[in-house]
Scaffold this motif. Structure first.
Motif, PDB file in Angstrom:
ATOM      1  N   CYS A  14     -69.571 -28.050  44.670  1.00 44.15           N
ATOM      2  CA  CYS A  14     -70.371 -27.949  43.454  1.00 44.15           C
ATOM      3  C   CYS A  14     -69.631 -28.662  42.323  1.00 44.15           C
ATOM      4  O   CYS A  14     -68.436 -28.434  42.125  1.00 44.15           O
ATOM      5  CB  CYS A  14     -70.585 -26.471  43.109  1.00 44.15           C
ATOM      6  SG  CYS A  14     -71.488 -26.218  41.559  1.00 44.15           S
ATOM      7  N   CYS A  17     -68.487 -25.680  39.840  1.00 36.83           N
ATOM      8  CA  CYS A  17     -67.738 -24.501  40.294  1.00 36.83           C
ATOM      9  C   CYS A  17     -66.596 -24.969  41.196  1.00 36.83           C
ATOM     10  O   CYS A  17     -66.816 -25.232  42.384  1.00 36.83           O
ATOM     11  CB  CYS A  17     -68.646 -23.544  41.067  1.00 36.83           C
ATOM     12  SG  CYS A  17     -70.072 -22.966  40.129  1.00 36.83           S
ATOM     13  N   ARG A  20     -66.015 -24.420  45.225  1.00 38.49           N
ATOM     14  CA  ARG A  20     -67.179 -23.788  45.847  1.00 38.49           C
ATOM     15  C   ARG A  20     -68.061 -24.855  46.488  1.00 38.49           C
ATOM     16  O   ARG A  20     -68.390 -25.863  45.861  1.00 38.49           O
ATOM     17  CB  ARG A  20     -68.021 -23.023  44.812  1.00 38.49           C
ATOM     18  CG  ARG A  20     -67.338 -21.844  44.175  1.00 38.49           C
ATOM     19  CD  ARG A  20     -67.087 -20.679  45.137  1.00 38.49           C
ATOM     20  NE  ARG A  20     -68.226 -20.282  45.924  1.00 38.49           N
ATOM     21  CZ  ARG A  20     -69.111 -19.358  45.585  1.00 38.49           C
ATOM     22  NH1 ARG A  20     -69.003 -18.723  44.443  1.00 38.49           N
ATOM     23  NH2 ARG A  20     -70.112 -19.076  46.392  1.00 38.49           N
ATOM     24  N   GLU A  22     -71.365 -26.506  47.519  1.00 39.56           N
ATOM     25  CA  GLU A  22     -72.710 -26.496  46.932  1.00 39.56           C
ATOM     26  C   GLU A  22     -73.733 -26.547  48.059  1.00 39.56           C
ATOM     27  O   GLU A  22     -74.181 -27.603  48.477  1.00 39.56           O
ATOM     28  CB  GLU A  22     -72.904 -27.676  45.979  1.00 39.56           C
ATOM     29  CG  GLU A  22     -74.246 -27.622  45.270  1.00 39.56           C
ATOM     30  CD  GLU A  22     -74.463 -28.801  44.357  1.00 39.56           C
ATOM     31  OE1 GLU A  22     -74.925 -28.589  43.237  1.00 39.56           O
ATOM     32  OE2 GLU A  22     -74.156 -29.936  44.762  1.00 39.56           O
ATOM     33  N   ASP A  23     -74.097 -25.366  48.545  1.00 32.79           N
ATOM     34  CA  ASP A  23     -75.171 -25.284  49.529  1.00 32.79           C
ATOM     35  C   ASP A  23     -76.401 -24.710  48.828  1.00 32.79           C
ATOM     36  O   ASP A  23     -76.389 -24.449  47.618  1.00 32.79           O
ATOM     37  CB  ASP A  23     -74.746 -24.462  50.749  1.00 32.79           C
ATOM     38  CG  ASP A  23     -74.363 -23.027  50.411  1.00 32.79           C
ATOM     39  OD1 ASP A  23     -74.570 -22.578  49.252  1.00 32.79           O
ATOM     40  OD2 ASP A  23     -73.853 -22.339  51.312  1.00 32.79           O
ATOM     41  N   LYS A  25     -77.841 -21.804  48.998  1.00 30.33           N
ATOM     42  CA  LYS A  25     -77.665 -20.452  48.468  1.00 30.33           C
ATOM     43  C   LYS A  25     -76.863 -20.476  47.166  1.00 30.33           C
ATOM     44  O   LYS A  25     -77.210 -19.802  46.202  1.00 30.33           O
ATOM     45  CB  LYS A  25     -76.983 -19.556  49.495  1.00 30.33           C
ATOM     46  CG  LYS A  25     -77.046 -18.092  49.096  1.00 30.33           C
ATOM     47  CD  LYS A  25     -76.319 -17.187  50.064  1.00 30.33           C
ATOM     48  CE  LYS A  25     -76.863 -17.266  51.459  1.00 30.33           C
ATOM     49  NZ  LYS A  25     -76.176 -16.352  52.379  1.00 30.33           N
ATOM     50  N   HIS A  26     -75.807 -21.276  47.137  1.00 34.96           N
ATOM     51  CA  HIS A  26     -75.008 -21.381  45.907  1.00 34.96           C
ATOM     52  C   HIS A  26     -75.871 -21.924  44.773  1.00 34.96           C
ATOM     53  O   HIS A  26     -75.867 -21.392  43.659  1.00 34.96           O
ATOM     54  CB  HIS A  26     -73.784 -22.275  46.133  1.00 34.96           C
ATOM     55  CG  HIS A  26     -72.981 -22.469  44.892  1.00 34.96           C
ATOM     56  ND1 HIS A  26     -72.134 -21.507  44.392  1.00 34.96           N
ATOM     57  CD2 HIS A  26     -72.921 -23.514  44.022  1.00 34.96           C
ATOM     58  CE1 HIS A  26     -71.581 -21.950  43.273  1.00 34.96           C
ATOM     59  NE2 HIS A  26     -72.057 -23.159  43.023  1.00 34.96           N
ATOM     60  N   PHE A  27     -76.617 -22.969  45.041  1.00 34.05           N
ATOM     61  CA  PHE A  27     -77.464 -23.605  44.030  1.00 34.05           C
ATOM     62  C   PHE A  27     -78.502 -22.619  43.491  1.00 34.05           C
ATOM     63  O   PHE A  27     -78.681 -22.493  42.282  1.00 34.05           O
ATOM     64  CB  PHE A  27     -78.154 -24.831  44.650  1.00 34.05           C
ATOM     65  CG  PHE A  27     -79.010 -25.602  43.695  1.00 34.05           C
ATOM     66  CD1 PHE A  27     -78.454 -26.543  42.858  1.00 34.05           C
ATOM     67  CD2 PHE A  27     -80.379 -25.388  43.650  1.00 34.05           C
ATOM     68  CE1 PHE A  27     -79.254 -27.280  41.974  1.00 34.05           C
ATOM     69  CE2 PHE A  27     -81.181 -26.098  42.770  1.00 34.05           C
ATOM     70  CZ  PHE A  27     -80.616 -27.044  41.932  1.00 34.05           C
ATOM     71  N   GLU A  30     -76.107 -18.573  42.881  1.00 34.42           N
ATOM     72  CA  GLU A  30     -74.748 -18.301  42.436  1.00 34.42           C
ATOM     73  C   GLU A  30     -74.204 -19.192  41.325  1.00 34.42           C
ATOM     74  O   GLU A  30     -73.405 -18.732  40.514  1.00 34.42           O
ATOM     75  CB  GLU A  30     -73.799 -18.388  43.642  1.00 34.42           C
ATOM     76  CG  GLU A  30     -74.144 -17.398  44.728  1.00 34.42           C
ATOM     77  CD  GLU A  30     -73.464 -17.670  46.053  1.00 34.42           C
ATOM     78  OE1 GLU A  30     -72.815 -18.744  46.191  1.00 34.42           O
ATOM     79  OE2 GLU A  30     -73.587 -16.833  46.950  1.00 34.42           O
ATOM     80  N   CYS A  31     -74.561 -20.445  41.290  1.00 37.91           N
ATOM     81  CA  CYS A  31     -73.945 -21.380  40.339  1.00 37.91           C
ATOM     82  C   CYS A  31     -74.185 -20.919  38.901  1.00 37.91           C
ATOM     83  O   CYS A  31     -75.323 -20.702  38.476  1.00 37.91           O
ATOM     84  CB  CYS A  31     -74.490 -22.787  40.534  1.00 37.91           C
ATOM     85  SG  CYS A  31     -73.652 -23.988  39.474  1.00 37.91           S
ATOM     86  N   HIS A  32     -73.078 -20.763  38.171  1.00 39.91           N
ATOM     87  CA  HIS A  32     -73.164 -20.281  36.786  1.00 39.91           C
ATOM     88  C   HIS A  32     -73.904 -21.244  35.868  1.00 39.91           C
ATOM     89  O   HIS A  32     -74.461 -20.833  34.844  1.00 39.91           O
ATOM     90  CB  HIS A  32     -71.760 -19.991  36.236  1.00 39.91           C
ATOM     91  CG  HIS A  32     -70.894 -21.212  36.144  1.00 39.91           C
ATOM     92  ND1 HIS A  32     -70.929 -22.067  35.088  1.00 39.91           N
ATOM     93  CD2 HIS A  32     -69.988 -21.723  37.009  1.00 39.91           C
ATOM     94  CE1 HIS A  32     -70.079 -23.064  35.285  1.00 39.91           C
ATOM     95  NE2 HIS A  32     -69.488 -22.871  36.450  1.00 39.91           N
ATOM     96  N   ASN A  57     -77.506 -10.939  48.413  1.00 39.12           N
ATOM     97  CA  ASN A  57     -77.798 -12.374  48.297  1.00 39.12           C
ATOM     98  C   ASN A  57     -78.521 -12.952  49.506  1.00 39.12           C
ATOM     99  O   ASN A  57     -79.436 -13.754  49.344  1.00 39.12           O
ATOM    100  CB  ASN A  57     -76.522 -13.168  48.031  1.00 39.12           C
ATOM    101  CG  ASN A  57     -76.235 -13.318  46.553  1.00 39.12           C
ATOM    102  OD1 ASN A  57     -76.986 -12.832  45.708  1.00 39.12           O
ATOM    103  ND2 ASN A  57     -75.152 -13.973  46.243  1.00 39.12           N
TER     104      ASN A  57
END
Length: 95
Positions: A14, A17, A20, A22-23, A25-27, A30-32, A57
């Protein structure tokens, strides 16, 4: 993107982040960087699925991708990608 450049999933980090991956789920969850856009998404989705933010999640991700409603998720992705592209382009112009 990393997939088109044949970069392995575990190396597609990412840009916002550190460390971390960037898949999807993160996108989406989770990504702030997309926190405020995500808040809008959840406000829309809560009409259909009031307890979405209380779910783990993995469950939340599946509910958003398969079940709840594609329109709010599509709007989130479109807006978040716009923010992502803008911030990356802005960063490159300041190097």
């Amino acid at each position: 993107g990393g997939r088109y450049s044949k970069i392995g999933k575990e190396l597609r980090f990412c840009p916002f982040c550190p460390g971390r991956v960037e898949d999807e789920k993160h996108f989406l969850l989770e990504c702030h960087t997309y926190k405020y856009l995500r808040s809008d998404l959840y406000n829309e989705v809560k009409i259909i699925f009031p307890s979405i933010t209380n779910q783990p999640n993995d469950y939340r991700f599946l509910a958003l991708m398969k079940g709840v409603s594609t329109s709010p998720v599509s709007r989130f992705i479109l807006r978040a990608m716009g923010v992502r592209e803008f911030l990356i382009a802005k960063h490159k112009t300041h190097d």
